[in-house]
Scaffold this active site. Structure first.
Site, PDB file in Angstrom:
ATOM      1  N   ASP A  58       0.864  -1.187   0.000  1.00 31.52           N
ATOM      2  CA  ASP A  58       0.000   0.000   0.000  1.00 31.52           C
ATOM      3  C   ASP A  58       0.901   1.237   0.000  1.00 31.52           C
ATOM      4  O   ASP A  58       1.532   1.546   1.020  1.00 31.52           O
ATOM      5  CB  ASP A  58      -0.896   0.023   1.252  1.00 31.52           C
ATOM      6  CG  ASP A  58      -1.944  -1.086   1.265  1.00 31.52           C
ATOM      7  OD1 ASP A  58      -1.789  -2.060   0.510  1.00 31.52           O
ATOM      8  OD2 ASP A  58      -2.901  -0.979   2.061  1.00 31.52           O
TER       9      ASP A  58
ATOM     10  N   LYS B 168      -6.997   3.416  -2.659  1.00 34.22           N
ATOM     11  CA  LYS B 168      -7.323   3.369  -1.226  1.00 34.22           C
ATOM     12  C   LYS B 168      -7.525   4.782  -0.683  1.00 34.22           C
ATOM     13  O   LYS B 168      -6.809   5.706  -1.079  1.00 34.22           O
ATOM     14  CB  LYS B 168      -6.176   2.642  -0.514  1.00 34.22           C
ATOM     15  CG  LYS B 168      -6.249   2.611   1.002  1.00 34.22           C
ATOM     16  CD  LYS B 168      -5.083   1.794   1.568  1.00 34.22           C
ATOM     17  CE  LYS B 168      -4.932   1.974   3.053  1.00 34.22           C
ATOM     18  NZ  LYS B 168      -3.756   1.269   3.607  1.00 34.22           N
TER      19      LYS B 168
ATOM     20  N   LYS C 187     -10.260   0.192  -1.722  1.00 32.95           N
ATOM     21  CA  LYS C 187     -10.022  -0.125  -0.315  1.00 32.95           C
ATOM     22  C   LYS C 187     -10.347   1.107   0.513  1.00 32.95           C
ATOM     23  O   LYS C 187      -9.907   2.213   0.212  1.00 32.95           O
ATOM     24  CB  LYS C 187      -8.564  -0.547  -0.078  1.00 32.95           C
ATOM     25  CG  LYS C 187      -8.252  -0.787   1.414  1.00 32.95           C
ATOM     26  CD  LYS C 187      -6.842  -1.343   1.645  1.00 32.95           C
ATOM     27  CE  LYS C 187      -6.501  -1.381   3.127  1.00 32.95           C
ATOM     28  NZ  LYS C 187      -5.159  -1.934   3.417  1.00 32.95           N
TER      29      LYS C 187
END
Length: 216
Positions: free
Chosen positions: A89, A151, A180
């Site tokens: 991430d 995300k 996400k």
């Protein structure tokens, strides 16, 4: 619904100890969460603790500000993968996005995706610092750079995941990347509302209480 399989069981605070990571992994095994998400220095420990299980090791890169050099982010990614990370991430360079240096933002994501290869890259755009137009732009850039997920947040900004931002992101990625949500997701209702909105992964440190709430 197997809500546990949506969850990246997360501990990213600066004060997290080795014992905390071991406990996080133990919980992830017990509840069969999708992954644990830890700072990159703890990847070797998490990998060791999760050996022989289905729980993946996820890590963060350029976290939480995103303001370091691309070379530093690439090196951190390479090391994390070598140490056993299966998902990365990364935080975009928010300042470059706001400076309208879109090509630079895209090239950085693309460079990290090249490093990640067939493993999963999630791009944290830190929605709390962006205008609606910038959220759309950042999501489009992530897709162009071949990211697997977009995300919402690091959880370290001044706000976390919001449904209206997920709507913007979903529209922008047009099904070419998954979503996400993370940052401030602490209960079942919130989790379900994000899943209903199309989110495929939830980053939270409250996974156990969310699962227990569902069982009740």
């Amino acid at each position: 619904m197997e809500i546990n399989r949506y969850i990246d069981h997360t501990i990213l605070k600066a004060t997290a100890t080795s014992e905390d990571i071991v406990e996080l992994c133990k919980e992830a095994k017990e509840y069969n969460f999708f992954s644990v998400c830890v700072n990159s220095g703890f990847v070797p420990l998490a990998k060791k603790e999760l050996e022989g299980t289905d729980v993946k090791v996820c890590t963060v890169v350029g976290f939480p500000l995103g303001a370091m050099s691309t070379a530093a982010k690439v090196f951190e990614t390479q090391q994390a993968l070598k140490d056993g990370a299966e998902e990365v991430d990364m935080v975009i360079n928010i300042g470059e996005l706001k400076s309208k240096n879109f090509k630079q933002v895209e090239e950085e994501i693309a460079e990290i995706k090249k490093t990640v290869g067939d493993k999963v890259l999630k791009v944290i755009i830190e929605t709390c610092y962006l205008t609606p137009q910038e959220i759309v732009l950042a999501s489009e850039i992530a897709v162009k750079a071949k990211a697997d997920f977009v995300k919402t947040s690091t959880g370290f900004g001044n706000d976390g995941a919001r449904l209206e931002n997920i709507e913007l992101m979903k529209k922008a990625v047009e099904g070419k990347a998954k979503l996400k949500a993370s940052g401030g997701i602490k209960n079942l209702d919130t989790t379900l509302s994000f899943i209903e909105a199309g989110v495929e992964r939830i980053g939270t440190s409250s996974g156990i209480s969310i699962v227990k709430e569902l069982k009740k």
